[in-house]
Scaffold this active site. Sequence first.
Site, PDB file in Angstrom:
ATOM      1  N   ALA A  10     -25.457  45.376  55.693  1.00 37.75           N
ATOM      2  CA  ALA A  10     -24.427  44.935  54.745  1.00 37.75           C
ATOM      3  C   ALA A  10     -23.413  44.082  55.491  1.00 37.75           C
ATOM      4  CB  ALA A  10     -23.745  46.133  54.104  1.00 37.75           C
ATOM      5  N   LEU A  12     -23.303  39.654  56.138  1.00 34.31           N
ATOM      6  CA  LEU A  12     -24.124  38.647  56.815  1.00 34.31           C
ATOM      7  C   LEU A  12     -23.265  37.492  57.315  1.00 34.31           C
ATOM      8  CD1 LEU A  12     -27.245  38.590  54.454  1.00 34.31           C
ATOM      9  CD2 LEU A  12     -27.092  39.584  56.748  1.00 34.31           C
ATOM     10  N   GLY A  16     -23.699  39.629  61.436  1.00 38.64           N
ATOM     11  CA  GLY A  16     -24.867  40.017  60.658  1.00 38.64           C
ATOM     12  C   GLY A  16     -26.009  39.033  60.791  1.00 38.64           C
ATOM     13  N   ALA A  17     -25.708  37.734  60.717  1.00 32.38           N
ATOM     14  CA  ALA A  17     -26.748  36.719  60.868  1.00 32.38           C
ATOM     15  C   ALA A  17     -27.347  36.759  62.268  1.00 32.38           C
ATOM     16  CB  ALA A  17     -26.167  35.336  60.574  1.00 32.38           C
ATOM     17  N   ASP A 203      -5.244  45.126  66.743  1.00 30.78           N
ATOM     18  CA  ASP A 203      -6.676  45.191  67.032  1.00 30.78           C
ATOM     19  C   ASP A 203      -6.942  46.055  68.261  1.00 30.78           C
ATOM     20  OD1 ASP A 203      -9.515  44.041  66.733  1.00 30.78           O
ATOM     21  OD2 ASP A 203      -8.996  43.460  68.770  1.00 30.78           O
ATOM     22  N   LYS A 207      -8.998  49.990  68.735  1.00 31.10           N
ATOM     23  CA  LYS A 207     -10.017  50.268  69.747  1.00 31.10           C
ATOM     24  C   LYS A 207      -9.565  51.365  70.702  1.00 31.10           C
ATOM     25  CE  LYS A 207     -11.473  45.461  69.385  1.00 31.10           C
ATOM     26  NZ  LYS A 207     -11.432  44.115  70.010  1.00 31.10           N
TER      27      LYS A 207
END
EC number: 1.1.1.3
Length: 438
Positions: A10, A12, A16-17, A203, A207
């Site tokens: 889920a 792309l 994802g690609a 960000d 993490k």
Amino acid sequence: MNNSLRVGIAGLGTVGASLVRVLNEKSGLLISQCGRPITVTSVSARDKSRDRGVDISGFQWFDKAEELAVSADVDVYVELIGGDEGPARDSVLAALKAGKHVVTANKALLAKHGLELARAAEASGVVLNFEAAVAGGIPIVKTMRESISGNDTNRLYGIMNGTANYILTRMERDEISFEECLADAQRLGYAEADPTFDIEGNDTAHKLAILTSIAFGTEVAVDEIYLEGISNISLGDIQAARDLGYRIKLLGVAQKTDTGIEQRVHPTMVPLTSVIAQIDGVTNAVAVEADIVGSLLMSGPGAGGDATASAVMGDLADIAKSRPGHQQAPVFGRSVADLKTYQRAEIESHAGGYFVRMVVHDKPGAFAAIATDFAENNISLESIVQRDPAHTVASNAKTVIIITHETTESAIRKAIKSITEEGYLVSTPQVIRIEKAE
């Protein structure tokens, strides 16, 4: 082969690609390493017609990620949507409750809902892997969760955001302002149109919260992190740090103290001779200090399609290699029931060296009064330097830079408060913590 590990993806976008492509390109190698194929069967994204540079025509398409997550044709649900609510959270929970393994690159989701998701994974007896959520291609989660099991971690720290590190690197290398560097980072695609999440440390905080839980066996506590960004770092700070033998980096740091666990994200001065000071550009690095193994430092690409896809592929390979009855590592290294309540160490109790830059009215008694204020707060000075006029922002003023020996945050704040109240300062002083680093 009918024992293929069936994967639904889920999201792309870039990652994802890249994942679709590398799983296809490395299919033969993965079969030899895992003993069975890893096969993408289904995908979901917002726009089916968009050209992503990979062929998705052979996959089953789902308009809704939540439906893909519970599909009978999926063994592992890969969530690359992003965001801490909405489809990302709903689909991951649905997959876990349906008995599907989950792999995600979503640090925001884990930082906010990690305990809820870990409980759901445990209840269903499935795996929740997230190597790609922290530091991109660096295998720091697996290292901490599995490879150094039995070690008692004392401290971890690292450069966990490539955008901030790129800006600080460019400021020093090209001697240009923060604003110029940020604009360039946006032009090159390293920074978003709204860069707040990266440059103000959010960000990195997400993490850090995840790694802190694994390192110290505590519940995830992202809201307990002391946070400062890099937007107030000037070229003068960068140059002064270099002249004094330091480099400024945005670090996430977690460490044990007598009063609890410190979690902090802020600009930090590290010695020029340290390894982490040499980490430039968009590269990330994470260091771990533990009682048995000693010090480890891992560096590599912290973002990008291929680096992140590599981390996701590693998580998928771990699941493919497992067999029924084999128990993989708990989500945060311990079962949720064994995670301790997070006890925050107040930032005022932090101990270390400090860099203090002050623009001071050039009048009799100013320097003596400043030295007295530091002495009255039991702060020992390692060095005191007066900068040349190029670094002074007002007429009839001097820029003074002080490096302290180890002291406390509380003492520094009291000294600065006294100096400010006495009227010696032209502007708000810059205070940067100094961190011991490998």
